[in-house]
Motif scaffolding. Structure first.
Motif, PDB file in Angstrom:
ATOM      1  N   ILE A  54      -6.642   0.316  -9.487  1.00  0.00           N
ATOM      2  CA  ILE A  54      -5.440  -0.334  -8.961  1.00  0.00           C
ATOM      3  C   ILE A  54      -4.246   0.622  -9.034  1.00  0.00           C
ATOM      4  O   ILE A  54      -3.388   0.641  -8.153  1.00  0.00           O
ATOM      5  N   GLN A  55      -4.218   1.411 -10.095  1.00  0.00           N
ATOM      6  CA  GLN A  55      -3.117   2.364 -10.265  1.00  0.00           C
ATOM      7  C   GLN A  55      -3.078   3.364  -9.101  1.00  0.00           C
ATOM      8  O   GLN A  55      -2.023   3.773  -8.650  1.00  0.00           O
ATOM      9  N   ILE A  56      -4.258   3.721  -8.622  1.00  0.00           N
ATOM     10  CA  ILE A  56      -4.348   4.693  -7.527  1.00  0.00           C
ATOM     11  C   ILE A  56      -4.184   4.013  -6.171  1.00  0.00           C
ATOM     12  O   ILE A  56      -3.556   4.550  -5.268  1.00  0.00           O
ATOM     13  N   ASP A  57      -4.772   2.836  -6.024  1.00  0.00           N
ATOM     14  CA  ASP A  57      -4.754   2.171  -4.723  1.00  0.00           C
ATOM     15  C   ASP A  57      -4.252   0.740  -4.878  1.00  0.00           C
ATOM     16  O   ASP A  57      -5.014  -0.175  -5.188  1.00  0.00           O
TER      17      ASP A  57
ATOM     18  N   ASN B  28     -13.492   8.242  -2.689  1.00  0.00           N
ATOM     19  CA  ASN B  28     -13.177   9.560  -3.258  1.00  0.00           C
ATOM     20  C   ASN B  28     -11.828   9.559  -3.975  1.00  0.00           C
ATOM     21  O   ASN B  28     -11.031  10.481  -3.835  1.00  0.00           O
ATOM     22  N   TYR B  29     -11.575   8.495  -4.737  1.00  0.00           N
ATOM     23  CA  TYR B  29     -10.315   8.407  -5.478  1.00  0.00           C
ATOM     24  C   TYR B  29     -10.223   9.517  -6.526  1.00  0.00           C
ATOM     25  O   TYR B  29     -11.232   9.978  -7.042  1.00  0.00           O
ATOM     26  N   VAL B  30      -8.975   9.873  -6.851  1.00  0.00           N
ATOM     27  CA  VAL B  30      -8.766  10.791  -7.978  1.00  0.00           C
ATOM     28  C   VAL B  30      -8.320   9.940  -9.168  1.00  0.00           C
ATOM     29  O   VAL B  30      -7.184   9.475  -9.223  1.00  0.00           O
ATOM     30  N   LEU B  31      -9.225   9.696 -10.094  1.00  0.00           N
ATOM     31  CA  LEU B  31      -8.923   8.820 -11.234  1.00  0.00           C
ATOM     32  C   LEU B  31      -8.824   9.646 -12.513  1.00  0.00           C
ATOM     33  O   LEU B  31      -9.690  10.477 -12.778  1.00  0.00           O
TER      34      LEU B  31
ATOM     35  N   ILE C 263      -0.695   9.136  -1.130  1.00  0.00           N
ATOM     36  CA  ILE C 263      -2.059   9.199  -0.590  1.00  0.00           C
ATOM     37  C   ILE C 263      -2.985   8.351  -1.458  1.00  0.00           C
ATOM     38  O   ILE C 263      -3.248   8.688  -2.611  1.00  0.00           O
ATOM     39  N   PHE C 264      -3.463   7.232  -0.898  1.00  0.00           N
ATOM     40  CA  PHE C 264      -4.391   6.374  -1.636  1.00  0.00           C
ATOM     41  C   PHE C 264      -5.745   7.071  -1.799  1.00  0.00           C
ATOM     42  O   PHE C 264      -6.326   7.085  -2.860  1.00  0.00           O
ATOM     43  N   SER C 265      -6.235   7.598  -0.678  1.00  0.00           N
ATOM     44  CA  SER C 265      -7.537   8.269  -0.750  1.00  0.00           C
ATOM     45  C   SER C 265      -7.588   9.388   0.275  1.00  0.00           C
ATOM     46  O   SER C 265      -6.938   9.332   1.313  1.00  0.00           O
ATOM     47  N   ASN C 266      -8.373  10.400  -0.075  1.00  0.00           N
ATOM     48  CA  ASN C 266      -8.496  11.576   0.768  1.00  0.00           C
ATOM     49  C   ASN C 266      -9.953  12.007   0.710  1.00  0.00           C
ATOM     50  O   ASN C 266     -10.439  12.422  -0.343  1.00  0.00           O
ATOM     51  N   SER C 267     -10.648  11.873   1.828  1.00  0.00           N
ATOM     52  CA  SER C 267     -12.086  12.165   1.842  1.00  0.00           C
ATOM     53  C   SER C 267     -12.378  13.607   1.440  1.00  0.00           C
ATOM     54  O   SER C 267     -13.481  13.939   1.026  1.00  0.00           O
TER      55      SER C 267
END
Lengths: 563, 187
Positions: free
Chosen positions: A220-223, A247-250, A408-412
């Motif tokens: 949730i913190q990322i997206d 491909n989240y960066v967690l 940026i929520f996600s970046n493939s």
């Protein structure tokens, strides 16, 4: 006065009049007192957390220290203190508390499945690696881990950060070894376990483990488009699939292996089925795109198919193949930027140019080298975002970006992302193994993979047949429904013993936790299909459109769509 | 009026039940704080007097302690607790009946104070429940008001069709609302 007000009066009065007799009850429950010396580390850490505010004064530090030692019982003649904590979540969820030598001093079973896994095993005093060996072995034997659900969440906390990393590496290698020995291609998600109040609150509220709650909160913190309750409903394997797809960066989250997608219908099958469902020939399709997502706690594919005249978006249950929602838009309308963006959600968004500038700056890319740039503005759970696709130096990028902030929520293509950690980590863990056994493992794995591939192909052929049938059925039903409430059962009478609209309203308010008096355009339609009487209920609530079917006799609720 | 009445907060989680099954006294106390009002309310709605209802609360929580290992975590802790409460309540009534024949609807000792004036009577919802509703209606309304339990679970506990539970619930709340509104108007 509403029903809820009456209920509140009852609630308040009984709570006011209830007896305060807990102490006398406790006196008749002797085992309860014994438990006080074995409180879990969660409780201890919570006590410490609450004491933290005192640490700013010398007196408070003394008080803190006294409490600390009193609570966790450090001292030569005391019970062993918890030095590290290892939480394992598959569906069985359990926690091992370890001493300084990594021996198990307490086992906390978080659910009924953990009881089954532990059975008669006594793990107290056993080395953590032996305990993990036994637990994972039991999970495999009991069918909780297989090639269909191969993901394990391993969450670790330790007084010593370096030791925490050692435990993660050691236990991950052990788990992978056990699984490969059982011909299972496992995937281990690892994370640092923090004892934070919000994760504890979430775990308590949704009845999930603290470890899973922490993973959900990290996502949730990322997206921020994701909803906590939806993510919490996903299994560990589904969460793993979602993390790979996005491909989240967690922070502090890594994984080895890949989540099993054997329960997920392949993209090719889904695409073919949807094309059939929409009555489109291959030549009709200008372009299409499929993305694995989650919606309302289900793994779904969002399928976009563009023809010359229309742009279709179809949401499909990724495991069952059932079509959950279909929308279509004439291309002319789709290209009119003023068309859909009257919603206040889009009031403060940045322009495509502004977003592109921010994104390229963030990624360190040069605008002049960007090719095949495509923007798509959308919203999810009240947050406007751009899906941006482009090619840069031959590499394809697919990004989801907050349309207001440029975050940026996600970046493939993010090499720091979840999916990209995979190979690197696997190498890191593999290097700890002896080279001989590595060689053997590789051969075994290849054989297993070949077998798996055969099974997959067969399973897919079956899937395709089944799904096509399901889809054809759906198509027929949809068309009939569209043909204005149909010839089918049109003479049948709605049963006399059916639930009334008011009763259905009570059930809906209870199930959806909403107040129907606050809805807009509330409509109830009585329908009978294949002899089954049901209510079709539609309304708008909190900017969302609901379409719901409720069995008129049993009150069972089916949510068709929630847009 | 209902700013602090939130069904979600009435939930008894399986996690809490698990802690109770591990004999965590603090968890047991938390369970008591969360559930004792509901247990007391249901007991009152069956036996109708404070002293017996208090005994039922005590017996229910001791049974929870003794039987917690048999609780199956399915997110329905309150339904399990209500079942225990009803068993104790009916056991108590059966024991009383053995000694003297009692018509249950005449049983209710409404409050402990015999000098209740009419205005207080009107404001006392417990008395309204007991005077306006039948036994099964009281139980349905109380269980729903005091917890986040769903009607289909109440139907299972009461061994009644869902439609019956829903119609009794709706009718009962209508009755209570009408009386409360009249009372409010008069005052």
């Amino acid at each position: 006065m509403k029903h809820k007000d009456v209920e509140q009066k009852i609630y308040e009065e009984f709570n006011q009049k209830k007896p305060e007799i807990f102490q006398s009850i406790l006196e008749q429950c002797p085992k309860m007192n014994e438990a006080k010396v074995r409180n879990s580390i969660w409780d201890r850490m919570r006590v410490l957390f609450h004491r933290r505010s005192f640490t700013y004064s010398f007196t408070a530090i003394v008080v803190f220290a006294v409490l600390f030692f009193a609570v966790i019982g450090v001292g030569p003649n005391q019970n062993p203190s918890v030095y590290s904590v290892v939480a394992i979540d598959v569906n069985p969820s359990l926690v091992l508390e370890l001493d300084e030598e990594d021996k198990v001093i307490n086992v906390i079973k978080n659910n009924e499945d953990a009881n089954i896994i532990i059975g008669d095993m006594d793990l107290i005093g056993v080395d953590s690696d032996v305990a993990i060996n036994a637990l994972i072995g039991s999970m495999v034997a009991n069918g909780y881990i297989s090639n269909f659900t191969n993901s394990i969440l391993l969450s670790v906390r330790s007084e010593d950060d370096l030791h925490k990393d050692e435990i993660i590496n050691k236990l991950t290698a052990i788990i992978n070894n056990i699984l490969s020995g059982s011909s299972i291609n496992g995937s281990v998600i690892t994370q640092t376990l923090n004892v934070e109040q919000d994760a504890e609150d979430l775990a308590e509220r949704l009845d999930i483990s603290e470890a899973k709650a922490e993973l959900v909160l990290r996502i949730i913190q990322i997206d921020s488009r994701m909803i906590v309750d939806d993510l919490a409903r996903l299994s560990i394997n589904d969460l793993n699939l979602l993390l790979e797809a996005k491909n989240y960066v967690l922070d502090d989250v890594k994984h080895t292996g890949n989540a099993s997608d054997l329960e997920i219908i392949s993209q090719a099958t889904i695409y073919e089925n949807i094309r059939t469902y929409l009555n489109l020939e291959e030549s009709d399709v200008v372009e299409y795109d499929l993305e694995l997502e989650q919606e309302d706690g289900l793994m779904v594919y969002e399928v976009e198919i563009v023809t010359i005249a229309f742009e279709y978006t179809v949401i499909v249950d990724a495991k069952q193949g059932t079509i959950l929602k279909t929308t279509s838009e004439a291309i002319d309308d789709a290209e009119d930027p003023s068309d859909d963006y009257d919603d206040p959600i889009y009031d403060n968004i940045l322009s495509e140019e502004e977003i592109l500038e921010l994104v390229l700056q963030e990624l360190g890319l040069t605008q002049s080298l960007v090719q095949d740039l495509d923007f798509d503005l959308d919203e999810e759970n009240g947050i406007a975002f751009y899906d941006i696709a482009f090619v840069y130096n031959g590499q394809e990028y697919e990004l989801s970006v907050n349309a207001e902030t440029g975050f940026i929520f996600s970046n493939s293509n993010d090499e720091d992302g979840y999916e990209y950690d995979d190979e690197e980590d696997e190498e890191e863990y593999d290097n700890e193994e002896e080279s001989d056994s590595l060689g053997e493992d590789s051969i075994v794995d290849e054989e297993v993979l070949v077998e798996d591939t055969k099974i997959d192909e067969e399973a897919l052929v079956e899937d395709t047949e089944i799904d096509e049938e399901v889809l054809v059925d759906d198509t027929e039903i949809d068309e009939e429904v569209l043909a204005e409430d149909v010839e089918m059962d049109e003479d049948a009478e709605f049963p006399e013993n059916a639930l009334t609209v008011e009763e259905i309203s009570i059930l809906l308010e209870e199930e959806l936790e909403i107040d129907l008096s606050l809805t807009v355009d509330l409509e109830f339609n009585q329908e009978i299909e294949s002899g089954v009487a049901y209510y079709q209920v539609g309304f708008y609530y909190d900017d969302q459109e609901y379409e719901i079917e409720v069995n008129a006799l049993s009150g069972e609720i089916y949510i068709n769509s929630q847009e | 009026m209902h700013s602090n009445y939130n069904k979600e907060t009435l939930n008894i989680s399986d996690k809490l039940m698990k802690r109770v099954s591990n004999y965590d006294a603090r968890a047991f106390e938390q369970l008591y704080n969360q559930a004792s009002g509901a247990v007391f309310g249901l007991a009152m709605s069956i036996v109708g007097n404070q002293a017996d209802a208090e005994d039922i609360v005590q017996n229910t929580f001791i049974s929870i302690y003794e039987k917690i290992s048999s609780y199956k975590p399915q997110g329905k802790a309150m339904a399990w607790i209500f079942t225990i409460t009803r068993n104790h309540a009916y056991m108590l009534l059966r024991n009383k009946e053995k000694h003297t024949h009692i018509d249950l609807d005449d049983l209710y000792d409404i409050g402990t104070d015999n000098t209740v004036v009419e205005d207080t009577y009107k404001e006392n919802i417990t008395k309204l429940l007991l005077s306006e509703l039948k036994d099964d209606e009281r139980q349905i309304v109380t269980m729903h008001a005091m917890s986040n339990i769903k009607h289909k679970d109440i139907a299972k506990i009461m061994d009644m069709p869902l439609s019956t539970v829903l119609s009794k619930y709706r009718r009962s709340l209508e009755k209570l609302r009408n009386v409360l509104e009249v009372n409010e108007y008069e005052t």
